[in-house]
Design a protein around this motif. Structure first.
Motif, PDB file in Angstrom:
ATOM      1  N   ILE A  20       0.858  -1.186   0.000  1.00 44.51           N
ATOM      2  CA  ILE A  20       0.000   0.000   0.000  1.00 44.51           C
ATOM      3  C   ILE A  20       0.891   1.232   0.000  1.00 44.51           C
ATOM      4  N   VAL A  21       0.757   2.031  -1.048  1.00 41.70           N
ATOM      5  CA  VAL A  21       1.382   3.351  -1.103  1.00 41.70           C
ATOM      6  C   VAL A  21       0.282   4.327  -0.703  1.00 41.70           C
ATOM      7  N   GLY A  22       0.277   4.708   0.557  1.00 41.34           N
ATOM      8  CA  GLY A  22      -0.830   5.515   1.101  1.00 41.34           C
ATOM      9  C   GLY A  22      -0.371   6.921   1.440  1.00 41.34           C
ATOM     10  N   ILE A  23      -0.630   7.869   0.523  1.00 40.37           N
ATOM     11  CA  ILE A  23      -0.151   9.242   0.738  1.00 40.37           C
ATOM     12  C   ILE A  23      -1.271  10.258   0.485  1.00 40.37           C
ATOM     13  N   PRO A  24      -2.462  10.075   1.084  1.00 38.48           N
ATOM     14  CA  PRO A  24      -3.511  11.083   0.903  1.00 38.48           C
ATOM     15  C   PRO A  24      -3.100  12.408   1.541  1.00 38.48           C
ATOM     16  N   VAL A  25      -3.660  13.483   1.011  1.00 38.02           N
ATOM     17  CA  VAL A  25      -3.286  14.820   1.454  1.00 38.02           C
ATOM     18  C   VAL A  25      -4.493  15.520   2.065  1.00 38.02           C
ATOM     19  N   GLY A  26      -4.252  16.403   3.013  1.00 34.19           N
ATOM     20  CA  GLY A  26      -5.362  17.192   3.539  1.00 34.19           C
ATOM     21  C   GLY A  26      -5.377  17.292   5.046  1.00 34.19           C
ATOM     22  N   PHE A  27      -6.413  17.952   5.540  1.00 34.34           N
ATOM     23  CA  PHE A  27      -6.514  18.255   6.966  1.00 34.34           C
ATOM     24  C   PHE A  27      -7.601  17.465   7.676  1.00 34.34           C
ATOM     25  N   ILE A  28      -8.464  16.779   6.909  1.00 27.89           N
ATOM     26  CA  ILE A  28      -9.545  16.004   7.511  1.00 27.89           C
ATOM     27  C   ILE A  28      -9.325  14.532   7.202  1.00 27.89           C
ATOM     28  N   GLY A  29      -8.763  13.829   8.138  1.00 25.68           N
ATOM     29  CA  GLY A  29      -8.607  12.385   8.008  1.00 25.68           C
ATOM     30  C   GLY A  29      -7.317  11.913   7.364  1.00 25.68           C
ATOM     31  N   ALA A  30      -6.577  12.787   6.696  1.00 24.04           N
ATOM     32  CA  ALA A  30      -5.372  12.326   6.004  1.00 24.04           C
ATOM     33  C   ALA A  30      -4.311  11.839   6.986  1.00 24.04           C
ATOM     34  N   LYS A  31      -3.970  12.686   7.952  1.00 24.54           N
ATOM     35  CA  LYS A  31      -2.967  12.295   8.946  1.00 24.54           C
ATOM     36  C   LYS A  31      -3.410  11.049   9.694  1.00 24.54           C
ATOM     37  N   GLU A  32      -4.654  11.029  10.104  1.00 24.22           N
ATOM     38  CA  GLU A  32      -5.167   9.916  10.911  1.00 24.22           C
ATOM     39  C   GLU A  32      -5.155   8.604  10.114  1.00 24.22           C
ATOM     40  N   SER A  33      -5.525   8.666   8.849  1.00 26.56           N
ATOM     41  CA  SER A  33      -5.543   7.444   8.043  1.00 26.56           C
ATOM     42  C   SER A  33      -4.130   6.915   7.830  1.00 26.56           C
TER      43      SER A  33
END
Length: 212
Positions: free
Chosen positions: A157-170
């Motif tokens: 899994i290359v998991g690099i979502p961006v943003g302020f809602i849920g990205a860090k937590e995921s």
């Protein structure tokens, strides 16, 4: 203009030399091509401190590509950034189910995001694949849920979502799952270009190894 390097190959070589000289963490030789590409694509050396590569992440990704694995992306932007011709030469294709006709209707019925629904509707495609997520934290959460089943577990899994809602937590949840090989950039930073560049770095590594 005399002060600028104009040759594309020299520009890339000098960029990578500059990046490698500035690395501060003790990366393995296998990790460095991925780390270099992430920093090169972002133009941000400070990103190095947030890069997280599972001890088996590189090896599992390379093995999957060598065996002709497909790459599954959360959004078309990640798909567009992957070197599809080079991946095809290894026997794989890039897939994105986000715009499949049934996804929008089913997402509405389930009350979840389209990106999450796209994976939920295609669990059988995940087994042995490389999943690249650069936009949607909800997609990463769904992939982690599906990965609990060996029959629907990706190779990487290359998991690099961006943003302020849920990205860090995921991404924190991804990194906690040390039973699943992964590559990520912790925190709020990320995005489709970074997810695509990680996959490309792995593809280029396999091609280099084949030509040695």
């Amino acid at each position: 203009m005399n002060d600028f390097i104009l040759d594309p190959g020299q520009i890339e070589a000098e960029s990578m030399r500059h990046i490698r000289a500035g690395l501060i963490r003790p990366w393995t030789e296998a990790d460095i091509p991925v780390v270099e590409r992430i920093i090169h694509t972002s133009g941000d050396p400070s990103l190095e401190r947030d890069i997280a590569i599972h001890p088996e992440g590189i090896a599992c990704g390379l093995k999957a590509l060598q065996e002709g694995a497909n790459v599954i992306t959360d959004v078309e932007m990640v798909r567009a950034g992957i070197s599809k011709g080079k991946l095809k030469s290894l026997g794989g294709t890039v897939e994105c189910f986000l715009n499949s006709p049934e996804v929008a209707e089913q997402a509405k019925a389930w009350g979840i995001t389209r990106s999450m629904t796209a994976f939920r509707l295609n669990p059988e495609r995940l087994r042995g694949s490389i999943v690249a997520i650069g936009n949607a934290p909800t997609a990463l959460i769904e992939v982690l849920r599906l990965a609990e089943n060996p029959e629907t577990r990706p190779a990487l899994i290359v998991g690099i979502p961006v943003g302020f809602i849920g990205a860090k937590e995921s991404k924190d949840l991804l990194w906690e799952r040390q039973d699943i090989p992964s590559i990520t950039v912790l925190g709020t930073r990320g995005g489709s270009p970074l997810a695509a560049t990680v996959v490309n770095a792995l593809i280029y590594t396999v091609l280099r190894q084949r030509n040695m």
